[in-house]
Each structure stands twice: as C-alpha cells, then as structure tokens.
Motif scaffolding. Structure first.
Motif, PDB file in Angstrom:
ATOM      1  N   LEU A 236      -5.256   1.021  -2.926  1.00 58.54           N
ATOM      2  CA  LEU A 236      -6.517   0.613  -2.311  1.00 58.54           C
ATOM      3  C   LEU A 236      -6.705  -0.897  -2.319  1.00 58.54           C
ATOM      4  CD1 LEU A 236      -8.918   3.345  -3.710  1.00 58.54           C
ATOM      5  CD2 LEU A 236      -8.154   3.064  -1.329  1.00 58.54           C
ATOM      6  N   GLN A 237      -6.100  -1.560  -3.300  1.00 58.20           N
ATOM      7  CA  GLN A 237      -6.219  -3.010  -3.401  1.00 58.20           C
ATOM      8  C   GLN A 237      -5.294  -3.742  -2.431  1.00 58.20           C
ATOM      9  OE1 GLN A 237      -8.613  -4.396  -5.290  1.00 58.20           O
ATOM     10  NE2 GLN A 237      -9.184  -2.281  -5.750  1.00 58.20           N
TER      11      GLN A 237
ATOM     12  N   GLU B 189      -5.268   3.514  -6.995  1.00 52.06           N
ATOM     13  CA  GLU B 189      -6.154   2.354  -7.106  1.00 52.06           C
ATOM     14  C   GLU B 189      -5.429   1.091  -6.648  1.00 52.06           C
ATOM     15  OE1 GLU B 189      -9.387   0.061  -7.507  1.00 52.06           O
ATOM     16  OE2 GLU B 189      -9.388   2.241  -7.707  1.00 52.06           O
TER      17      GLU B 189
ATOM     18  N   CYS C 132      -2.981  -7.410  -4.406  1.00 53.28           N
ATOM     19  CA  CYS C 132      -1.822  -6.528  -4.334  1.00 53.28           C
ATOM     20  C   CYS C 132      -0.603  -7.192  -4.953  1.00 53.28           C
ATOM     21  CB  CYS C 132      -1.534  -6.157  -2.878  1.00 53.28           C
ATOM     22  SG  CYS C 132      -0.209  -4.963  -2.682  1.00 53.28           S
TER      23      CYS C 132
ATOM     24  N   HIS D   7       0.833  -1.195   0.000  1.00 50.93           N
ATOM     25  CA  HIS D   7       0.000   0.000   0.000  1.00 50.93           C
ATOM     26  C   HIS D   7       0.869   1.247   0.000  1.00 50.93           C
ATOM     27  CE1 HIS D   7      -1.885   3.361   2.109  1.00 50.93           C
ATOM     28  NE2 HIS D   7      -2.960   3.026   1.424  1.00 50.93           N
TER      29      HIS D   7
ATOM     30  N   HIS E 175       2.743   2.017  -3.351  1.00 49.87           N
ATOM     31  CA  HIS E 175       1.799   2.496  -4.366  1.00 49.87           C
ATOM     32  C   HIS E 175       1.309   3.905  -4.027  1.00 49.87           C
ATOM     33  CE1 HIS E 175       1.344  -0.966  -6.964  1.00 49.87           C
ATOM     34  NE2 HIS E 175       1.113  -1.764  -5.930  1.00 49.87           N
TER      35      HIS E 175
ATOM     36  N   ALA F 146      -3.643   8.117 -10.468  1.00 48.41           N
ATOM     37  CA  ALA F 146      -4.894   7.410 -10.162  1.00 48.41           C
ATOM     38  C   ALA F 146      -4.678   5.899 -10.174  1.00 48.41           C
ATOM     39  CB  ALA F 146      -5.976   7.806 -11.163  1.00 48.41           C
ATOM     40  N   ALA F 147      -3.894   5.417 -11.132  1.00 51.84           N
ATOM     41  CA  ALA F 147      -3.609   3.977 -11.183  1.00 51.84           C
ATOM     42  C   ALA F 147      -2.837   3.533  -9.941  1.00 51.84           C
ATOM     43  CB  ALA F 147      -2.836   3.637 -12.452  1.00 51.84           C
TER      44      ALA F 147
END
Length: 103
Positions: free
Chosen positions: A92-93, A89, A101, A65, A68, A85-86
């Motif tokens: 968040l995964q 996102e 992840c 996390h 990213h 944004a990618a």
C-alpha cells in the motif's frame, strides 16, 4: 523477458524459469524478470519456498507494489497472517512516486 513470459503462458515452467533467470542476468538492475520468475515458481511449479526467496530477491533489487503484494498473498496462503499483513501494508505504501516504498 518476452520469451520467458511466452513460455510461462504456455505452461512451460522449466523453459520459463530458465529464460527469466537469463533475462535477470542480462539486466540485473531490473526486478521485473525476477518478479515474473517468482510467479512461475509459485503458480506453475508450486514451489512456495523458492518463490518466497525470489520475491524477496526482487524486493532487494527494486521494492515494488507487485512484489510486496504477491509476497503477501503467498504468506497469507501459508497461514502466516502477520507477515502477510506486513507485506500488504508495504504494498500500500508503494507507488511510482513513493519514497516510502524504497525505505
């Protein structure tokens, strides 16, 4: 690792970078020293290009996390909003139990 973090807290970018790189070589399976090195490069050195490459290095070792998220912040600050944004996102995964992840 601890000494590198202490150097970073003291504002010693050169010392922190050296110590964190050494820590990453001592434990190449851990992304934490690499992630911290990227933070030093970005926040203390102001070298976004080096930091981006180092965040990507951390993600190759172990997707997380934090890696990213920090990469997303760097890209957003550079005006690269689609890439940011990618990254957000992907952040968040990620969580400790998320197989997504690691995909």
């Amino acid at each position: 690792l601890r000494e590198g973090l202490e150097a970073a807290r003291a504002g010693d970018a050169t010392g922190a970078s050296r110590l964190l790189e050494e820590a990453s070589q001592l434990d190449p399976a851990s992304s934490l020293p690499v992630l911290k090195l990227a933070n030093v490069q970005y926040h203390l050195d102001g070298d976004a290009a080096a930091a981006e490459a180092t965040y990507e290095r951390a993600l190759r070792i172990e997707p997380s996390h934090d890696a990213h998220f920090f990469l997303g912040r760097l890209r957003a600050a550079a005006g690269r909003h689609a890439e940011a944004a990618a990254s957000f996102e992907a952040a968040l995964q990620c969580d400790a139990s998320s197989a997504a992840c690691r995909a």
